[in-house]
Scaffold this active site. Structure first.
Site, PDB file in Angstrom:
ATOM      1  N   ASP A  82      27.056  25.112  50.329  1.00  0.00           N
ATOM      2  CA  ASP A  82      27.989  25.980  51.037  1.00  0.00           C
ATOM      3  C   ASP A  82      27.148  27.066  51.725  1.00  0.00           C
ATOM      4  OD1 ASP A  82      30.476  27.393  51.687  1.00  0.00           O
ATOM      5  OD2 ASP A  82      29.891  28.773  50.085  1.00  0.00           O
ATOM      6  N   ASP A  93      28.578  30.764  53.274  1.00  0.00           N
ATOM      7  CA  ASP A  93      28.962  32.146  53.015  1.00  0.00           C
ATOM      8  C   ASP A  93      29.121  32.408  51.526  1.00  0.00           C
ATOM      9  OD1 ASP A  93      29.060  33.028  55.709  1.00  0.00           O
ATOM     10  OD2 ASP A  93      30.964  31.995  55.972  1.00  0.00           O
ATOM     11  N   GLY A 100      37.771  31.841  59.306  1.00  0.00           N
ATOM     12  CA  GLY A 100      37.980  33.144  59.934  1.00  0.00           C
ATOM     13  C   GLY A 100      39.249  33.242  60.754  1.00  0.00           C
ATOM     14  N   LYS A 101      39.532  32.239  61.580  1.00  0.00           N
ATOM     15  CA  LYS A 101      40.741  32.259  62.393  1.00  0.00           C
ATOM     16  C   LYS A 101      41.984  32.198  61.508  1.00  0.00           C
ATOM     17  CE  LYS A 101      39.368  28.776  65.015  1.00  0.00           C
ATOM     18  NZ  LYS A 101      37.937  28.677  64.669  1.00  0.00           N
ATOM     19  N   GLU A 102      41.896  31.390  60.465  1.00  0.00           N
ATOM     20  CA  GLU A 102      43.006  31.285  59.524  1.00  0.00           C
ATOM     21  C   GLU A 102      43.224  32.612  58.800  1.00  0.00           C
ATOM     22  OE1 GLU A 102      41.363  27.273  60.344  1.00  0.00           O
ATOM     23  OE2 GLU A 102      40.493  29.217  59.844  1.00  0.00           O
ATOM     24  N   ARG A 103      42.134  33.318  58.514  1.00  0.00           N
ATOM     25  CA  ARG A 103      42.215  34.613  57.826  1.00  0.00           C
ATOM     26  C   ARG A 103      42.883  35.647  58.708  1.00  0.00           C
ATOM     27  NH1 ARG A 103      36.698  35.134  56.155  1.00  0.00           N
ATOM     28  NH2 ARG A 103      37.269  33.331  54.878  1.00  0.00           N
ATOM     29  N   THR A 122      30.470  23.614  55.007  1.00  0.00           N
ATOM     30  CA  THR A 122      31.032  24.963  55.098  1.00  0.00           C
ATOM     31  C   THR A 122      32.204  25.011  56.070  1.00  0.00           C
ATOM     32  OG1 THR A 122      30.501  27.281  55.600  1.00  0.00           O
ATOM     33  CG2 THR A 122      29.427  25.596  56.939  1.00  0.00           C
ATOM     34  N   THR A 123      33.007  26.073  55.926  1.00  0.00           N
ATOM     35  CA  THR A 123      34.094  26.288  56.871  1.00  0.00           C
ATOM     36  C   THR A 123      33.703  27.272  57.962  1.00  0.00           C
ATOM     37  OG1 THR A 123      34.987  28.052  55.474  1.00  0.00           O
ATOM     38  CG2 THR A 123      35.851  25.836  55.126  1.00  0.00           C
ATOM     39  N   ASN A 173      27.307  30.357  63.271  1.00  0.00           N
ATOM     40  CA  ASN A 173      26.911  31.175  62.122  1.00  0.00           C
ATOM     41  C   ASN A 173      25.858  30.472  61.277  1.00  0.00           C
ATOM     42  OD1 ASN A 173      28.710  33.140  62.893  1.00  0.00           O
ATOM     43  ND2 ASN A 173      30.248  32.637  61.353  1.00  0.00           N
ATOM     44  N   ASP A 220      30.086  28.997  45.749  1.00  0.00           N
ATOM     45  CA  ASP A 220      30.224  30.313  45.120  1.00  0.00           C
ATOM     46  C   ASP A 220      31.671  30.679  44.847  1.00  0.00           C
ATOM     47  OD1 ASP A 220      30.908  32.958  47.260  1.00  0.00           O
ATOM     48  OD2 ASP A 220      30.841  30.893  47.976  1.00  0.00           O
TER      49      ASP A 220
END
Length: 262
Positions: free
Chosen positions: A14, A16, A58-61, A127-128, A133, A188
């Protein structure tokens, strides 16, 4: 040498919170900088961001935050495009933090990656976070050439559903051409663990500041980090049979995958 069904063939990382502590001092201030640029009075402090991290992507958040805290903003024209532009701006600020060297790798990450390469064990990313990034984090921490070290990089919107769905792990396994029984995931978060375990992959958790109190039932092992010979990690739960040291190296991972414990 031909590998049997229980030999370690690949380690899937993963990003982040796992490769680096990117969330509190990376993504969070980058979101806030993007909000300011867009003329928004939103501010994600450390406590609120910890809650928002239950939503992956991030967009979903951003959308979740709007639905829960500022529903009046949901009537924007072409909301999805607006959120995408806001997130793109956030990524710009995040990449700037990376370029300044403000987000180092977590203990043991670079050491383990180099060792796995020496032993010709495949490494991959699951990762998402966005491909930009991932690319920038690797480039600014491990060097430009590190982009070619990974046998598969699964990131962003390349799968229909993000973690805790297993889609990204299925995608990476397909790219590697490997069964889950020959792989170990390093995560994590609880959502990351659900994703990897749903794909049938044994998983080690290295807890981060935002995830230490989450439910990690099903993890093969939970530690504070991967550790270094000069800086041993604390083991929260789990064990590796006949482990000769207290840090995670290729030998420990190989032993773990050959054990029958699920």
């Amino acid at each position: 040498m031909k590998k049997n069904n229980t030999s370690l063939s690949a380690v899937l990382f993963d990003v982040d919170g796992t490769l680096a502590d990117t969330e509190r001092d990376g993504h969070r201030p980058a979101f806030n900088a993007a909000f300011k640029e867009f003329g928004l009075d939103w501010n994600w402090d450390t406590e609120l961001y910890g809650k928002l991290l239950q939503v992956t992507g991030g967009k979903e958040r951003i959308r979740y935050y709007m639905e829960k805290y500022v529903p009046s903003a949901l009537n924007k024209n072409d909301l999805s495009s607006w959120i995408a532009e806001l997130h793109k701006t956030k990524t710009k600020y995040f990449l700037d933090l990376l370029a300044k060297g403000n987000i180092p790798l977590r203990p043991g990450i670079a050491r383990l990656i180099h060792e796995l390469r020496e032993k010709e064990i495949k490494i991959a990313i699951a990762t998402t976070t966005t491909p930009e990034n991932v690319t920038s984090l690797l480039k600014f921490t491990l060097g430009e050439e590190s982009l070619s070290w990974f046998d598969a990089i699964g990131a962003g919107d390349i799968v229909p559903q993000k973690k805790p769905a297993p889609d990204i792990y299925y995608w990476v396994l397909e790219k590697l051409g490997l069964p889950p029984q020959q792989c170990i995931a390093i995560e994590d978060s609880e959502n990351g663990l659900k994703s990897s375990r749903s794909a049938g992959i044994k998983t080690i958790i290295t807890v981060s500041e935002y995830t230490y109190s989450q439910n990690f039932n099903g993890a093969a092992m939970v530690l504070t980090d991967l550790g270094e010979p000069s800086r041993l990690p604390s083991i929260v739960s789990g064990t590796i049979p006949n482990l000769n040291n207290s840090w995670i190296d290729a030998s420990a991972l190989a032993t773990l995958i050959e054990s029958n414990d699920q």
